[in-house]
Scaffold this active site. Structure first.
Site, short mmCIF file in Angstrom:
data_model
loop_
_atom_site.label_atom_id
_atom_site.label_comp_id
_atom_site.label_asym_id
_atom_site.label_seq_id
_atom_site.Cartn_x
_atom_site.Cartn_y
_atom_site.Cartn_z
N ASP A 36 -5.50 -0.44 -2.42
CA ASP A 36 -6.13 -1.42 -3.33
C ASP A 36 -7.50 -1.87 -2.87
OD1 ASP A 36 -5.06 -2.93 -1.04
OD2 ASP A 36 -5.74 -4.67 -2.17
N GLY B 97 0.79 -1.23 0.00
CA GLY B 97 0.00 0.00 0.00
C GLY B 97 0.81 1.28 0.00
N ASP C 298 -5.89 3.18 10.07
CA ASP C 298 -7.31 2.87 10.22
C ASP C 298 -7.56 2.39 11.65
OD1 ASP C 298 -9.97 2.23 9.69
OD2 ASP C 298 -9.52 0.39 8.61
N ASP D 116 0.29 3.57 4.04
CA ASP D 116 -0.69 4.31 3.27
C ASP D 116 -1.74 4.97 4.16
OD1 ASP D 116 -1.77 1.86 4.04
OD2 ASP D 116 -2.30 1.20 2.03
N LYS E 122 -7.74 7.84 9.07
CA LYS E 122 -9.21 7.73 9.06
C LYS E 122 -9.79 8.24 10.36
CE LYS E 122 -10.72 4.19 5.99
NZ LYS E 122 -11.23 2.83 5.79
N VAL F 196 -11.45 3.61 0.71
CA VAL F 196 -10.89 4.34 -0.43
C VAL F 196 -9.82 3.51 -1.13
CG1 VAL F 196 -11.35 6.63 0.55
CG2 VAL F 196 -9.17 5.50 1.05
P1 5GP Z 1 -5.05 -0.63 10.30
O1 5GP Z 1 -4.12 -1.76 10.64
O2 5GP Z 1 -4.67 0.70 10.87
O3 5GP Z 1 -6.50 -0.99 10.56
O4 5GP Z 1 -5.09 -0.50 8.75
C1 5GP Z 1 -4.02 -0.26 8.04
C2 5GP Z 1 -4.05 -1.02 6.74
O5 5GP Z 1 -5.37 -1.40 6.33
C3 5GP Z 1 -3.57 -0.08 5.69
O6 5GP Z 1 -2.18 -0.20 5.53
C4 5GP Z 1 -4.32 -0.52 4.46
O7 5GP Z 1 -3.59 -1.53 3.82
C5 5GP Z 1 -5.59 -1.10 4.97
N1 5GP Z 1 -6.70 -0.11 4.88
C6 5GP Z 1 -7.30 0.56 5.90
N2 5GP Z 1 -8.28 1.37 5.44
C7 5GP Z 1 -8.29 1.22 4.09
C8 5GP Z 1 -9.08 1.80 3.03
O8 5GP Z 1 -9.97 2.63 3.20
N3 5GP Z 1 -8.79 1.38 1.77
C9 5GP Z 1 -7.82 0.46 1.50
N4 5GP Z 1 -7.64 0.14 0.24
N5 5GP Z 1 -7.05 -0.09 2.46
C10 5GP Z 1 -7.30 0.27 3.74
MG MG Z 2 -1.35 -1.75 4.08
#
Ligand code: 5GP
Ligand code: MG
Length: 189
Positions: A165, A50, A109, A106, A137, A159
């Site tokens: 992706d 990402g 979240d 990227d 986010k 997104v």
């Molecule tokens: P976290 O571990 O903070 O929940 O999420 C991080 C990873 O989840 C990011 O590196 C990404 O790969 C994926 N991710 C989180 N939100 C989105 C989104 O809205 N779109 C996409 N394509 N990937 C996301």
């Molecule tokens: Mg990722």
């Protein structure tokens, strides 16, 4: 054409490009003397896949003597659009001992990815660990999970584009966009 799959452009390529330049100057300042010693090791650690597009734009605007060490995490396997828990798939971290690290992802979240990676990086005894994401986010997550640098705050929606992706597609879109509902199957809703 994949442009017909786009519902809405949230952040245009022009805005991304301006913001990446701002982040690059801030990071350059923070990784240069007197903030870090002149002979410091610096390693940029992009989270594949990402962060690939963002990081490649970013590093080309960092006039620093740096190395790049990639690692790969899987959190949205296949066609999932909500995090299924972060898992380290692959890391290439020889040489980060005593290095000032900048972890680049990227999007922030749930924070699971950072919660997995920061302690893992700390265990290699780097000089410091800082974090940078293009997108943050707006949603609930543990207060201790935040980043040192971020590009944009976005609403809690799925997104793609500029590296992000859906089922490994759409990473090549130059803008950050949302997809039409009929393109994203509600498999994991
Ligand atoms: P976290 O571990 O903070 O929940 O999420 C991080 C990873 O989840 C990011 O590196 C990404 O790969 C994926 N991710 C989180 N939100 C989105 C989104 O809205 N779109 C996409 N394509 N990937 C996301
Ligand atoms: Mg990722």
């Amino acid at each position: 054409m994949i442009s017909s799959h786009i519902d809405r452009v949230l952040i245009s390529r022009e805005r991304i490009s301006r913001r990446v330049a701002e982040l690059a100057s801030q990071i350059t300042r923070d990784f240069s003397p007197p903030r870090v010693a002149a002979d410091s090791r610096i390693t940029i650690v992009p989270v594949m896949t990402g962060a690939m597009v963002f990081c490649s734009d970013l590093v080309r605007q960092l006039p620093l003597r740096l190395r790049i060490s990639t690692l790969r995490v899987s959190s949205y396997p296949g066609a999932a659009t909500s995090s299924q828990g972060a898992k380290l798939v692959e890391a290439q971290l020889e040489g980060i001992v005593d290095s000032h690290l900048l972890l680049v992802d990227d999007i922030l979240d749930s924070g699971n990815t950072l919660r997995l990676l920061i302690p893992m990086l700390q265990s290699y005894k780097p000089a410091s660990v800082r974090t940078c994401v293009l997108l943050r986010k707006k949603r609930e997550r543990p207060a201790e999970i935040d980043v040192d640098y971020y590009g944009f705050d976005i609403p809690d929606e799925f997104v793609v584009g500029y590296g992000l992706d859906y089922d490994d597609f759409y990473r090549n879109l130059p803008d950050i966009v949302s997809l039409k509902p009929d393109v994203v199957s509600p498999k994991d809703a």
